[in-house]
Write a protein that holds these residues in place. Sequence first.
Motif, short mmCIF file in Angstrom:
data_model
loop_
_atom_site.label_atom_id
_atom_site.label_comp_id
_atom_site.label_asym_id
_atom_site.label_seq_id
_atom_site.Cartn_x
_atom_site.Cartn_y
_atom_site.Cartn_z
N SER A 35 0.92 -1.18 0.05
CA SER A 35 0.08 -0.08 -0.15
C SER A 35 0.99 1.19 0.14
CB SER A 35 -0.96 0.08 1.12
OG SER A 35 -0.11 0.07 2.73
N VAL A 36 0.21 2.28 -0.36
CA VAL A 36 0.94 3.81 -0.44
C VAL A 36 1.40 4.15 1.14
CG1 VAL A 36 -0.97 5.27 -0.26
CG2 VAL A 36 1.10 6.11 -1.32
N GLU A 37 0.49 3.57 2.08
CA GLU A 37 0.60 3.80 3.48
C GLU A 37 2.10 3.26 3.97
OE1 GLU A 37 -3.22 5.02 2.45
OE2 GLU A 37 -2.55 2.90 2.27
N GLU A 38 2.17 2.03 3.62
CA GLU A 38 3.38 1.02 3.90
C GLU A 38 4.70 1.71 3.38
OE1 GLU A 38 5.14 -3.41 3.52
OE2 GLU A 38 3.53 -2.92 2.35
N MET A 39 4.45 2.08 1.87
CA MET A 39 5.59 2.83 1.22
C MET A 39 5.86 4.12 1.92
SD MET A 39 6.02 4.13 -2.50
CE MET A 39 4.76 5.62 -2.13
N ASN A 40 5.04 4.92 2.47
CA ASN A 40 5.22 6.17 2.98
C ASN A 40 5.90 6.18 4.44
OD1 ASN A 40 4.06 7.68 1.07
ND2 ASN A 40 2.25 7.86 2.17
N GLU A 41 5.29 5.17 5.15
CA GLU A 41 5.96 4.75 6.49
C GLU A 41 7.42 4.00 6.48
OE1 GLU A 41 4.81 6.24 9.59
OE2 GLU A 41 3.30 6.98 7.94
N THR A 42 7.59 3.04 5.44
CA THR A 42 9.09 2.42 5.28
C THR A 42 9.97 3.40 4.97
OG1 THR A 42 7.85 0.48 4.60
CG2 THR A 42 10.37 0.87 4.12
N ILE A 44 9.88 6.92 5.32
CA ILE A 44 10.23 7.81 6.75
C ILE A 44 11.08 7.16 7.59
CG2 ILE A 44 8.82 8.98 8.62
CD1 ILE A 44 6.63 9.47 6.68
N ALA A 45 10.51 5.79 8.09
CA ALA A 45 11.21 5.16 8.91
C ALA A 45 12.74 4.94 8.72
CB ALA A 45 10.60 3.71 9.27
N PHE A 74 4.59 15.35 5.60
CA PHE A 74 5.69 14.54 5.42
C PHE A 74 7.02 15.08 5.82
CE2 PHE A 74 2.88 12.71 2.19
CZ PHE A 74 2.81 11.33 2.52
N ILE A 75 7.24 16.60 5.63
CA ILE A 75 8.42 17.31 5.83
C ILE A 75 8.73 17.32 7.51
CG2 ILE A 75 9.54 19.47 5.82
CD1 ILE A 75 8.31 19.91 2.91
N LYS A 76 7.52 17.57 8.11
CA LYS A 76 7.70 17.62 9.52
C LYS A 76 8.09 16.26 10.05
CE LYS A 76 3.86 20.82 10.11
NZ LYS A 76 2.53 20.92 10.54
N ARG A 77 7.78 15.24 9.47
CA ARG A 77 8.29 13.95 10.16
C ARG A 77 9.60 13.42 9.83
NH1 ARG A 77 3.95 9.61 8.80
NH2 ARG A 77 5.23 8.52 10.42
N LEU A 78 10.31 14.09 8.90
CA LEU A 78 11.42 13.70 8.36
C LEU A 78 12.56 14.50 9.11
CD1 LEU A 78 10.65 13.81 4.36
CD2 LEU A 78 11.12 11.68 6.12
N ASN A 79 13.72 13.94 9.69
CA ASN A 79 14.76 14.27 10.35
C ASN A 79 15.67 15.24 9.27
OD1 ASN A 79 14.21 13.27 12.68
ND2 ASN A 79 15.68 11.79 12.63
N PHE A 170 15.46 2.26 -0.27
CA PHE A 170 14.59 3.19 0.23
C PHE A 170 15.01 4.05 1.20
CE2 PHE A 170 12.39 -0.21 -1.84
CZ PHE A 170 11.79 0.37 -3.08
N THR A 171 16.45 4.43 1.16
CA THR A 171 17.05 5.10 2.25
C THR A 171 17.90 6.08 1.63
OG1 THR A 171 16.94 3.17 3.48
CG2 THR A 171 18.47 4.89 4.36
N PRO A 172 18.06 7.32 2.37
CA PRO A 172 18.95 8.38 1.91
C PRO A 172 20.47 7.76 1.98
CG PRO A 172 17.59 9.25 3.20
CD PRO A 172 17.29 8.01 3.46
N VAL A 173 21.30 8.37 0.93
CA VAL A 173 22.65 7.77 0.73
C VAL A 173 23.63 8.86 1.35
CG1 VAL A 173 24.58 7.20 -0.65
CG2 VAL A 173 21.94 6.87 -1.43
N ASN A 174 24.53 8.37 2.29
CA ASN A 174 25.63 9.35 2.86
C ASN A 174 26.58 9.79 1.86
OD1 ASN A 174 28.29 9.57 4.45
ND2 ASN A 174 26.83 10.42 5.82
N LEU A 175 26.70 11.12 1.96
CA LEU A 175 27.59 11.50 0.72
C LEU A 175 28.88 11.29 1.02
CD1 LEU A 175 27.70 13.68 -1.63
CD2 LEU A 175 28.02 15.59 0.08
N ALA A 176 29.52 11.17 2.23
CA ALA A 176 31.08 10.91 2.32
C ALA A 176 31.24 9.48 1.91
CB ALA A 176 31.28 11.07 3.79
N GLU A 177 30.22 8.56 2.22
CA GLU A 177 30.44 7.25 1.91
C GLU A 177 30.57 6.99 0.31
OE1 GLU A 177 27.64 4.77 3.85
OE2 GLU A 177 28.27 5.56 6.19
N LEU A 178 29.31 7.73 -0.27
CA LEU A 178 29.01 7.78 -1.91
C LEU A 178 30.56 8.15 -2.46
CD1 LEU A 178 27.37 7.10 -4.17
CD2 LEU A 178 26.25 9.17 -3.67
N LEU A 179 30.87 9.43 -1.95
CA LEU A 179 32.29 10.04 -2.56
C LEU A 179 33.26 8.93 -2.46
CD1 LEU A 179 31.68 13.66 -1.72
CD2 LEU A 179 31.49 12.58 -3.89
#
Length: 189
Positions: A35-42, A44-45, A74-79, A170-179
């Motif tokens: 579901s879209v809810e499962e995608m959104n929550e995953t 964000i987590a 969505f923005i408010k819930r993201l670190n 489904f996770t952000p990538v760390n810039l230092a590790e990527l470089l």
Amino acid sequence: MIRYTKEEAKHIWVTSDTHFNHANIIKYCNRPFSSVEEMNETIIANWNKVVSERDIVYHLGDFALGDKSLIPDFIKRLNGHISFIMGNHDNLNIMKSFETPFRCETVSWEEVIKVEKKTIILNHFPFSSLPDPATNYPIIQLHGHVHSTPDKPWNYFDNQYDVGVDNNNFTPVNLAELLDKIHYKVHIK
């Protein structure tokens, strides 16, 4: 152009193509959600597991679709402090309206940053040409848009990388590790 040290890059994250609230992206990109809810929550987590409140996140486009009034939630819930690069599914006026009231630092079409001697172009769309890394002109392009996956990577250039969630668990990538990974791959000095 913003300049960062290698140490500062450890607190910078890059991602793209979250497509919050876009049910059809599950089918289009064969995302593993029921579901879209499962995608959104995953998403964000996963984001909040790696990004701290003080970190910087460059989101390279296609943040959310559907009901635009849900974007602030969505923005408010993201670190982190988010800088948005516009994607083909984003609306500039809507995204600009979130700059000040939320931890949204900037909204732009492209950003160019520098980490030590490496110039990094942050853009939603992959470029079709980049300087050859062998020319000692250390340019790297980070992008989204193509929805590549680890089993179907986008390998147009060695100094280009798809930071989209489909390609990065489904996770952000760390810039230092990527470089470090790109440095090893193209031997940028």
